[in-house]
Design a protein around this motif. Sequence first.
Motif, PDB file in Angstrom:
ATOM      1  N   MET A  64      48.393  24.062  34.863  1.00  0.00           N
ATOM      2  CA  MET A  64      46.870  24.179  34.607  1.00  0.00           C
ATOM      3  C   MET A  64      46.836  25.373  34.932  1.00  0.00           C
ATOM      4  O   MET A  64      45.714  26.110  33.899  1.00  0.00           O
ATOM      5  N   VAL A  65      47.164  26.000  35.948  1.00  0.00           N
ATOM      6  CA  VAL A  65      47.422  27.635  35.945  1.00  0.00           C
ATOM      7  C   VAL A  65      47.631  29.186  34.941  1.00  0.00           C
ATOM      8  O   VAL A  65      47.063  29.041  34.200  1.00  0.00           O
ATOM      9  N   LYS A  66      49.055  27.658  34.462  1.00  0.00           N
ATOM     10  CA  LYS A  66      49.487  28.896  32.627  1.00  0.00           C
ATOM     11  C   LYS A  66      48.365  28.917  31.593  1.00  0.00           C
ATOM     12  O   LYS A  66      48.290  29.727  30.814  1.00  0.00           O
ATOM     13  N   ASP A  67      47.730  27.256  31.955  1.00  0.00           N
ATOM     14  CA  ASP A  67      47.013  26.762  30.627  1.00  0.00           C
ATOM     15  C   ASP A  67      45.539  27.808  30.213  1.00  0.00           C
ATOM     16  O   ASP A  67      45.238  28.947  29.813  1.00  0.00           O
ATOM     17  N   LEU A  68      45.718  28.285  31.789  1.00  0.00           N
ATOM     18  CA  LEU A  68      43.940  29.079  32.273  1.00  0.00           C
ATOM     19  C   LEU A  68      44.455  30.343  31.791  1.00  0.00           C
ATOM     20  O   LEU A  68      43.935  30.904  31.121  1.00  0.00           O
ATOM     21  N   LEU A  69      45.299  31.166  31.989  1.00  0.00           N
ATOM     22  CA  LEU A  69      45.949  32.649  32.507  1.00  0.00           C
ATOM     23  C   LEU A  69      45.790  32.637  30.554  1.00  0.00           C
ATOM     24  O   LEU A  69      45.973  33.563  30.052  1.00  0.00           O
ATOM     25  N   LYS A  70      46.510  31.767  30.211  1.00  0.00           N
ATOM     26  CA  LYS A  70      46.885  31.221  28.051  1.00  0.00           C
ATOM     27  C   LYS A  70      46.084  32.375  28.203  1.00  0.00           C
ATOM     28  O   LYS A  70      45.338  33.102  27.232  1.00  0.00           O
ATOM     29  N   GLU A  71      44.388  31.135  27.979  1.00  0.00           N
ATOM     30  CA  GLU A  71      43.237  31.259  27.454  1.00  0.00           C
ATOM     31  C   GLU A  71      42.754  32.707  28.307  1.00  0.00           C
ATOM     32  O   GLU A  71      42.066  33.252  27.129  1.00  0.00           O
ATOM     33  N   VAL A  72      42.159  32.598  29.426  1.00  0.00           N
ATOM     34  CA  VAL A  72      41.963  33.822  29.397  1.00  0.00           C
ATOM     35  C   VAL A  72      42.998  35.703  29.064  1.00  0.00           C
ATOM     36  O   VAL A  72      42.070  36.735  28.071  1.00  0.00           O
ATOM     37  N   VAL A  73      43.693  35.224  28.799  1.00  0.00           N
ATOM     38  CA  VAL A  73      45.111  37.017  28.136  1.00  0.00           C
ATOM     39  C   VAL A  73      44.150  36.723  26.647  1.00  0.00           C
ATOM     40  O   VAL A  73      44.331  37.625  25.606  1.00  0.00           O
ATOM     41  N   GLY A  74      43.799  35.281  25.425  1.00  0.00           N
ATOM     42  CA  GLY A  74      43.787  35.555  24.355  1.00  0.00           C
ATOM     43  C   GLY A  74      42.370  35.866  24.179  1.00  0.00           C
ATOM     44  O   GLY A  74      42.246  36.169  23.731  1.00  0.00           O
ATOM     45  N   ASP A  75      40.998  35.116  25.243  1.00  0.00           N
ATOM     46  CA  ASP A  75      39.563  35.222  24.992  1.00  0.00           C
ATOM     47  C   ASP A  75      39.572  37.488  25.507  1.00  0.00           C
ATOM     48  O   ASP A  75      38.971  37.759  24.817  1.00  0.00           O
ATOM     49  N   LEU A  76      40.932  37.898  26.268  1.00  0.00           N
ATOM     50  CA  LEU A  76      40.768  39.183  26.717  1.00  0.00           C
ATOM     51  C   LEU A  76      41.417  40.092  25.576  1.00  0.00           C
ATOM     52  O   LEU A  76      41.650  41.307  25.995  1.00  0.00           O
ATOM     53  N   GLY A  77      42.307  39.332  24.883  1.00  0.00           N
ATOM     54  CA  GLY A  77      42.606  40.324  23.315  1.00  0.00           C
ATOM     55  C   GLY A  77      44.707  40.609  23.903  1.00  0.00           C
ATOM     56  O   GLY A  77      44.529  41.985  23.457  1.00  0.00           O
ATOM     57  N   LEU A  78      45.126  40.634  25.745  1.00  0.00           N
ATOM     58  CA  LEU A  78      45.516  41.452  25.617  1.00  0.00           C
ATOM     59  C   LEU A  78      46.873  40.835  25.221  1.00  0.00           C
ATOM     60  O   LEU A  78      47.264  39.767  24.617  1.00  0.00           O
ATOM     61  N   ALA A  79      47.972  41.820  25.025  1.00  0.00           N
ATOM     62  CA  ALA A  79      49.740  41.123  24.060  1.00  0.00           C
ATOM     63  C   ALA A  79      50.349  40.858  25.412  1.00  0.00           C
ATOM     64  O   ALA A  79      50.362  41.235  26.278  1.00  0.00           O
ATOM     65  N   THR A  80      50.539  39.527  24.706  1.00  0.00           N
ATOM     66  CA  THR A  80      52.144  38.530  25.276  1.00  0.00           C
ATOM     67  C   THR A  80      53.051  39.247  25.095  1.00  0.00           C
ATOM     68  O   THR A  80      53.458  40.341  24.379  1.00  0.00           O
ATOM     69  N   HIS A  81      54.252  38.573  25.775  1.00  0.00           N
ATOM     70  CA  HIS A  81      55.217  39.145  25.655  1.00  0.00           C
ATOM     71  C   HIS A  81      56.151  38.779  24.172  1.00  0.00           C
ATOM     72  O   HIS A  81      56.744  39.627  23.956  1.00  0.00           O
ATOM     73  N   ALA A  82      55.254  38.036  23.769  1.00  0.00           N
ATOM     74  CA  ALA A  82      55.675  37.883  22.078  1.00  0.00           C
ATOM     75  C   ALA A  82      54.936  38.742  21.110  1.00  0.00           C
ATOM     76  O   ALA A  82      56.371  39.816  20.942  1.00  0.00           O
ATOM     77  N   ASP A  83      54.181  39.571  21.480  1.00  0.00           N
ATOM     78  CA  ASP A  83      53.712  40.459  21.194  1.00  0.00           C
ATOM     79  C   ASP A  83      54.047  41.558  20.899  1.00  0.00           C
ATOM     80  O   ASP A  83      54.004  42.809  20.271  1.00  0.00           O
ATOM     81  N   ILE A  84      54.869  42.471  22.114  1.00  0.00           N
ATOM     82  CA  ILE A  84      55.377  42.718  22.621  1.00  0.00           C
ATOM     83  C   ILE A  84      57.258  43.303  21.553  1.00  0.00           C
ATOM     84  O   ILE A  84      57.209  44.267  21.565  1.00  0.00           O
ATOM     85  N   ALA A  85      57.370  42.065  22.286  1.00  0.00           N
ATOM     86  CA  ALA A  85      58.370  42.263  21.503  1.00  0.00           C
ATOM     87  C   ALA A  85      58.879  42.557  19.642  1.00  0.00           C
ATOM     88  O   ALA A  85      59.362  43.367  19.721  1.00  0.00           O
ATOM     89  N   ALA A  86      57.574  41.555  19.424  1.00  0.00           N
ATOM     90  CA  ALA A  86      57.229  41.738  18.321  1.00  0.00           C
ATOM     91  C   ALA A  86      57.456  43.931  17.281  1.00  0.00           C
ATOM     92  O   ALA A  86      57.692  43.883  16.781  1.00  0.00           O
TER      93      ALA A  86
END
Length: 101
Positions: free
Chosen positions: A62-84
């Motif tokens: 649940m915490v992971k899902d919530l953090l993913k949602e927050v990261v998406g809402d804030l437009g922060l780069a994910t590990h996948a984005d940085i790797a790309a």
Amino acid sequence: MKDTLEQLFYFGVGSILLAKEKLDKATDMSRSFKEQGDQKAREFYDEAVAKGSSERSQFKGMVKDLLKEVVGDLGLATHADIAALREEIALLRREQVKYGD
């Protein structure tokens, strides 16, 4: 008079012995209640720990899902984005070296 004093003496000794027996019983009951209380407290603790452990993975998800949602809402780069981006930068550097710029 002697009989009265003797009876009074035995009454006193008997009263003391009866009081001692009642005190011993009360002490035993008190110990029993304490032991039962300790046992019940330990059982509650063990049950709470087991429940927490079993719910840990669900809570973590649940915490992971919530953090993913927050990261998406804030437009922060994910590990996948940085790797790309790193891969794209490496590709551009290789092209730059290839063409001698």
